[in-house]
Design an enzyme around this catalytic site. Structure first.
Site, PDB file in Angstrom:
ATOM      1  N   ASP A 177       2.197  -0.257 -12.232  1.00  0.00           N
ATOM      2  CA  ASP A 177       1.529  -1.815 -12.221  1.00  0.00           C
ATOM      3  C   ASP A 177       1.870  -2.912 -13.126  1.00  0.00           C
ATOM      4  OD1 ASP A 177      -1.013  -0.259 -10.823  1.00  0.00           O
ATOM      5  OD2 ASP A 177      -1.804   0.295 -12.561  1.00  0.00           O
ATOM      6  N   ASP A 223      -3.478   0.470 -14.800  1.00  0.00           N
ATOM      7  CA  ASP A 223      -3.190   1.378 -15.916  1.00  0.00           C
ATOM      8  C   ASP A 223      -2.326   1.852 -16.017  1.00  0.00           C
ATOM      9  OD1 ASP A 223      -4.077   2.989 -13.554  1.00  0.00           O
ATOM     10  OD2 ASP A 223      -4.807   4.909 -14.856  1.00  0.00           O
ATOM     11  N   ASP A 250      -6.221  -1.327  -9.209  1.00  0.00           N
ATOM     12  CA  ASP A 250      -5.041  -0.029  -8.980  1.00  0.00           C
ATOM     13  C   ASP A 250      -5.872   1.227  -8.824  1.00  0.00           C
ATOM     14  OD1 ASP A 250      -3.061   2.124  -8.631  1.00  0.00           O
ATOM     15  OD2 ASP A 250      -4.453   2.489 -10.640  1.00  0.00           O
TER      16      ASP A 250
END
Length: 745
Positions: A637, A633, A434
């Site tokens: 996600d 995080d 990410d």
């Protein structure tokens, strides 16, 4: 009963199942459901503890199906409320964990004195009877599940580690019990009647301890779902017939007009009708900068209103909201993985029948060729085979290495929640990162503050800008305030916020305009050509630029961005050097994604992706045969983390991401990621070494125990020596595992 698979007008439902403790349980549940009248088809997901049933409502119903399962010791949770279902599952899981914990503790309490007597005081008066009294509850009360599961496996023509535990401990106990009560049988033949109570008790204790450690990692698996559900408020204010009223969120209807005030969570998906505000949509996008909401803008359940009040029309409610879809896909992804079929179980499936076969063959051969003591020698040799094949070393091979590996991970800021992820990570050949909070710091900061050449008193002007920004509702304003830190000593005389553009204000009698360069130009400000050129290059580097004018003349240009972490580029390079393909996914725009990818050396990236797009990308890579690790995080996600083969959360991210992920990097330093993968390789190597030595011991020990050396030199392995050899193999396995402590990552 054969099921009629031509049933029409069926209804398909998925329900939680209670009572399943092994894969064989899942087979039993599925078989029972499929063979029930009125059921067209059924399937069981053991990992997710649930079953789907395609049934004819006119021929049967859910309570009837529940009754069918209860007849074989299982059952459905028949509750409509999702919170109640999760609470019930959590209670069942907690009760199972506490039960396992109590069994392990009591087994340890009873096993320790058995070991002490068996190893050091074997000749004490009534020692055998004391060990018998202490070992019996260990096996048949606290270790009962091994025998039950072994029987269930046997009914399906299979065997696993439970079979090996039940077989070896059961034989050792029965043989020892016989020797305790009928010692004269051996004395009359000139042999000493040895007992193996301590071996049986210790095996059960160690295996239970390993199961407890595994179960401990699973007790929080539903935390992520509970927290996702908690993102939606319980009540909501709606306007009906011109009256504002508060109702439960479950009662919201399509096109209800909903009122949202500052700081409140948005309950359902919809479109803004009136008012404006900034909404924290990191749940959906992962981006730290709140999105501006004006009339006609879309809003989503679970996102948080920052400042301002607005009303919106409910367009998606209940299970149709984006948040509900995230919850649904996380549940499905978490349960879609098959239960971990441990290497030891696979080996045991082959090993158990072979050992039983060798033991029986040994007995038969000795009965034919053993001479006058044929029965005695046959019994001793066949029991020795079973004792020496005891799974202690085999059972310790994996858990000891995993325990040391988990401890080593903790020393290096790697929190490992279950053994599966540690074992799987060494196979990873694709890593998805990410952007926000993983590669970058996760919050906007001032990266550059450039002044025009003709400006004096820069500190004074910076303080004035900070003072005005402290009044602003714009999410980037805080970055400016944090950068300047000092804005006291002056007073704001006038202040006006121009939505979507910037702010106007007067400080110390001087007029400031702060906002986009287009806003400044529209207000008649003279744009400095040097600063304008700088703005172009900053935008190309994915920076957000803010212009400031003093009395209609531009004086400075402020650049703001979510900065890269210092070690991100090095971590990416490290992964690529290991032959791992690195991908970046972000909800941010294409320009920002390209700039960040270029800075860290990533060639494969996707921008403007939604949470379910991330999950689909993981599935795409998996369909290509890749073993995928997802590092993220945020809540956005969570679907991808649940789907990935190895899921890794950043320690400073959201609680939900950490609950879904099986590994957490406690530090924000991405360089820990390559260390985690290296730790997995080292741990798996140690497990394989342990299994190798456990089997070398068996390959040598079993033939010797069977009496293969007897025709050559008259040597027949005493069961007591077999027990000692078993203990030595266990020590070697533990010692090898402890070597992991000295590994450099």
């Amino acid at each position: 009963m054969e099921t009629d698979h031509k049933i029409l007008n069926t209804k398909k439902v998925t329900l939680p199942v209670t009572g399943m403790s092994c894969a064989a349980c899942a087979v039993s549940v599925e078989s029972m459901l499929k063979n029930t009248s009125g059921v067209a088809d059924a399937g069981v997901n053991y990992a997710n503890q649930s079953a789907w049933v395609d049934y004819d409502p006119t021929a049967t119903d859910l309570p009837a199906l529940d009754k069918v399962l209860q007849s074989i010791g299982y059952g459905f949770i028949l509750k409509d409320d999702e919170d109640e279902v999760i609470a019930e599952q959590e209670k069942i899981k907690l009760d199972h964990y506490n039960g396992l914990k109590n069994k392990t503790v009591w087994t340890g309490i009873l096993a320790i004195p058995v070991v002490v007597i068996g190893m050091f005081f074997m000749d004490m008066p009534y020692g055998n009877y004391i060990m018998l009294a202490l070992t019996a509850p260990v096996l048949f009360i606290f270790g009962k599940d091994f025998f039950v599961n072994a029987w269930k496996q046997a009914k399906h023509g299979k065997s696993n580690m439970d079979t090996l535990v039940a077989l070896s401990t059961g034989i050792a106990f029965l043989f020892s019990t016989f020797n305790t009560f009928y010692s004269q049988f051996w004395h009359a033949r000139g042999l000493h009647p040895h007992v193996y109570f301590e071996a049986a008790a210790v095996i059960v204790f160690f295996i239970l301890l390993g199961k407890l450690l595994e179960e401990r990692a699973k007790t929080n698996t539903s935390d992520a779902i509970k927290k996702l559900i908690g993102l939606q408020p319980k009540t909501v204010r709606v306007i009906r017939a011109a009256v504002e009223m508060e109702i439960p969120v479950k009662e919201v209807q399509l096109y209800d007009e909903i009122v949202i005030r500052s700081g409140e969570k948005i309950p359902v998906d919809g479109k803004v009708l009136s008012g404006n505000s900034f909404v924290d949509e990191s749940l959906m996008t992962g981006e730290p900068i709140p999105a501006e909401k004006i009339k006609g803008a879309q809003v989503f359940a679970g996102t948080i209103n920052q400042q301002g009040t607005f009303t919106f029309s409910a367009e998606k409610i209940g299970k149709n909201t984006v948040l509900a879809q995230i919850i649904k896909t996380v549940q499905a992804a978490q349960g879609s993985k098959a239960p971990v079929q441990r290497l030891v179980d696979k080996i045991a499936g082959i090993f158990v029948p072979i050992v039983i076969g060798i033991s029986i063959l040994t007995f038969i051969i000795w009965m034919f060729f053993g001479g006058e003591n044929a029965l005695t020698q046959a019994l001793l040799a066949s029991v020795s085979v079973l004792v020496i094949a005891c799974p202690c070393a085999l059972g310790l091979a994996t858990p000891t290495a995993i325990m040391v590996g988990v401890g080593k991970g903790a020393e290096n800021n790697i929190l490992i929640r279950d053994a599966e992820s540690l074992e799987k990570a060494h196979e990873v050949n694709a890593v998805i990162l990410d952007k926000t909070g993983t590669l970058t710091k996760g919050h906007p900061q001032v990266t550059d503050w450039q002044w025009a050449d003709y400006v004096g008193n820069k500190d004074q002007h910076a303080a004035a800008v900070s003072l005005l920004e402290s009044r602003s509702e714009h999410p980037l304003a805080l970055a400016v305030v944090d950068f300047v830190k000092e804005n006291s000593g002056s007073k704001v005389e006038k202040f006006e916020s121009v939505t979507g553009n910037g702010i106007k204000g007067t400080v110390n009698g001087e007029e400031y305009l702060i906002g986009t360069l287009a806003f400044l130009a529209k207000e008649g400000v003279h744009i400095d050509p040097v600063l304008d050129k700088r703005a172009v290059s900053q935008r190309q580097a994915a920076q957000t630029v803010i212009g400031v004018s003093l009395n209609k003349v531009q004086i400075t240009l402020i650049s703001i961005a979510d900065q890269l972490k210092e070690t991100s580029a090095e971590a990416v390079k490290n992964l690529q050097e290991q032959g791992i393909a690195v991908y970046m996914l972000t909800g941010d725009n294409a320009q920002t994604a390209e700039a960040v990818a270029k800075q860290v050396g990533i060639t494969h990236y996707l921008a403007e992706v939604k949470p379910d797009d991330k999950m689909k990308f993981v599935q795409k890579l998996q369909s290509e045969g890749k073993i995928v690790a997802m590092v993220g995080d945020g809540v956005n996600d969570s679907q991808a983390l649940a789907q990935a083969d190895v899921s890794i959360a950043m320690g400073k991210g959201s609680d939900i991401a950490m609950d879904v992920a099986k590994m957490t990097l406690i530090t924000s330093d991405l360089l820990v990621l390559p260390k985690a993968l290296k730790l997995s390789r080292k741990t798996v190597k140690t497990i394989k070494q342990n299994l190798f030595w456990a089997f070398v011991y068996n390959l040598i020990g079993i033939p010797v125990a069977a009496g293969i050396l007897y025709p050559f030199n008259g040597f027949l392995l005493n069961p007591m020596i077999a027990g000692a050899a078993m203990a030595l193999s266990s020590v070697s396995v533990v010692t090898n595992s402890l070597r992991l402590r000295g590994t450099k990552l």
